[in-house]
Design an enzyme around this catalytic site. Structure first.
Site, PDB file in Angstrom:
ATOM      1  CE  LYS A  83      -3.823   2.039   2.667  1.00 58.96           C
ATOM      2  NZ  LYS A  83      -4.754   1.784   3.779  1.00 58.96           N
ATOM      3  CB  SER A 157      -7.794   3.686   2.870  1.00 56.11           C
ATOM      4  OG  SER A 157      -6.962   3.050   3.805  1.00 56.11           O
ATOM      5  CB  SER A 181      -8.133   0.813   5.693  1.00 59.74           C
ATOM      6  OG  SER A 181      -8.667   2.096   5.905  1.00 59.74           O
TER       7      SER A 181
END
Length: 471
Positions: A83, A157, A181
């Site tokens: 990420k 996210s 997330s």
């Protein structure tokens, strides 16, 4: 670029990649070629924000092959994504905000452990900007869509991390989870999303959203892959003030499952999702020891996250940038950050005291229950629906996830198939801190995965300071 989407297309597992490399039918270089081809074939679909070039990826794979004792490495040549809020030396960390971007001077210890174990770094995955959101639309880059199609959101996210696994490009991806997330996008793309107990994985090298709550998490296609990756990543890091050692292994025996009363479950008018989850609950009820447990204290804690002063914690990291370059920030994210400015120290202490009361109430419940089972999400949304109602939809998505880190829980999002109208259904398995192995054991049972009950707990390890009974 348009693609037909009907659900996840999970690629080779970690074990299958390792077996092919060990047996000679494959190699890290061949795997790197396959991954590069798969990513190129999709084009810019919002999964990746940056990738290692084909030539550099093949060179990195060749370097792994040439390491002394390479074939004994636990992740020999296994590709993975990271990420884009986590540092990898020499690569940009953007947090999905171009003007915030910087080139990392060091690799996060959690990622370095993967590299040392022979894993092959592929690139950085998309996210809701500043890791603020659960829907995947808060990015100036291409907005990703769920693999289930229908213009469904990918979730966030950690949107790109879930997609990279669901598309079969990598067997696992590193994500984060502050308010859900790492679990919501897993649910929306039919993969496993594991948020460990806070502190098991070092968060050094992670740009924090809420530093007191942040966790590095993992997306994968199976619990076995989660186990293999976590055995590498977990370890105390004295540079991380929240770091702690792993809890005990599950020794077998009955796992007591907590289920909320049906009338406490919320599906926001989504009858197909309700029916799918209740069908799963019926199955669990027939095959497990069930204890009824109220969701009220959990939901009360979750309400504190965005309706209380924790939103102000994001200003510790992003407050100066908000003042200096407000127009560089996604409008919804900017409004959320600004909402943190209204809270006082009195508000913060009042919320901390209330949270402590709720922690004590929830803590007493674990005397009778090992794992709490709830939906991961109560409904789904399209991209247009989220864009029209960004805050309301996001709050709905976090209904069952917001309380997790506030109450010091761990969580696993487990894919259960689809609703009658073809949308993904996922259950979330929650447990108290350091009961990770028990929760993962139940997750494996739900997925009908064999899992050795004699997995011995490794000796606590330290990261360097900076540089089956079936359900």
């Amino acid at each position: 670029m348009a693609h037909d989407s009907h659900g996840p297309s999970i690629g080779p597992s970690v074990a299958e990649v390792l077996a092919s490399h060990a047996g000679g039918t494959g190699s890290p270089t061949k795997t790197a070629t396959r991954v590069a081809d798969a990513i190129a074939a999709r084009g810019d679909d919002g999964t990746w924000l940056s990738t290692v070039s084909r030539n550099e990826l093949l060179a990195a794979a060749a370097e792994i092959e040439n390491r002394p004792g390479a074939r004994t490495l636990p992740l020999y040549g296994v590709p993975f994504g990271v990420k884009d809020s986590i540092d990898v030396e020499g690569f940009p960390t953007t947090l999905s905000c171009p003007d915030f971007s910087y080139v990392a001077s060091a690799t996060a210890p959690a990622v370095q452990k993967l590299l040392d174990a022979g894993a092959l770094y592929v690139g950085k995955t998309n996210l809701d900007q500043f890791a603020t959101g659960l829907n995947g639309t808060r990015t100036p880059y291409t907005v990703p869509r769920s693999v289930y199609g229908g213009e469904m959101i990918s979730g966030g996210s950690s949107s790109g991390s879930a997609l990279a696994v669901a598309l079969g490009q990598v067997p696992f991806a590193v994500a984060t989870d502050t308010a859900g997330s790492g679990r919501v996008p897993a649910a929306l793309n039919g993969v496993v999303g594991y948020k460990p107990s806070r502190g098991l994985i070092s968060t050094v090298g992670l740009v924090p959203a809420c530093k007191s709550l942040d966790c590095i998490s993992v997306m994968a296609g199976s619990i076995e892959d989660v186990d293999r990756v976590m055995d590498v990543m977990i370890g105390r890091d004295d540079a991380d003030a929240w770091s702690r050692d792993r809890g005990p292994r599950h020794e077998g025996g009955v796992i007591r499952v907590g289920l909320p009363p049906v009338d406490e479950l919320e599906f926001f008018g989504d009858e197909a999702m309700r029916a799918a989850h209740l069908g799963f609950r019926d199955h669990v009820t027939r095959h497990a020891t069930i204890v009824e447990i109220s969701l009220a204290p959990f939901l009360a804690a979750g309400a504190l996250l965005y309706q209380g002063p924790w939103v102000a914690e994001r200003l510790v990291e992003f407050g100066d940038f908000l003042v200096a370059q407000p127009d560089s920030i996604h409008p919804v994210v900017r409004d959320i950050l600004r909402s943190g400015e209204k809270y006082t120290a009195v508000d913060a202490f009042a919320a901390l005291q209330r949270l402590q009361e709720l922690k004590a109430e929830v803590g007493r419940l674990w005397a009778d229950v090992d794992v709490l089972v709830v939906p991961t999400i109560g409904t789904t949304f399209t991209v247009d629906e989220v864009l029209a109602r960004p805050i309301e939809c996001n709050t709905v998505l976090g209904h069952y996830t917001h309380f997790g880190n506030l109450l010091d829980l761990l969580g696993v999002a487990v894919p259960l198939g689809t609703t009658t109208d073809g949308r993904p259904c996922s259950a979330m398995l929650l447990g108290p801190a350091l009961s990770d192995d028990t929760v993962l054991a139940l997750a494996a049972q739900v997925l009908d995965e064999p899992r050795a009950e004699d997995r011995g707990a490794p000796e606590p390890s330290r990261s360097p300071t900076p540089s089956k009974e079936q359900i």
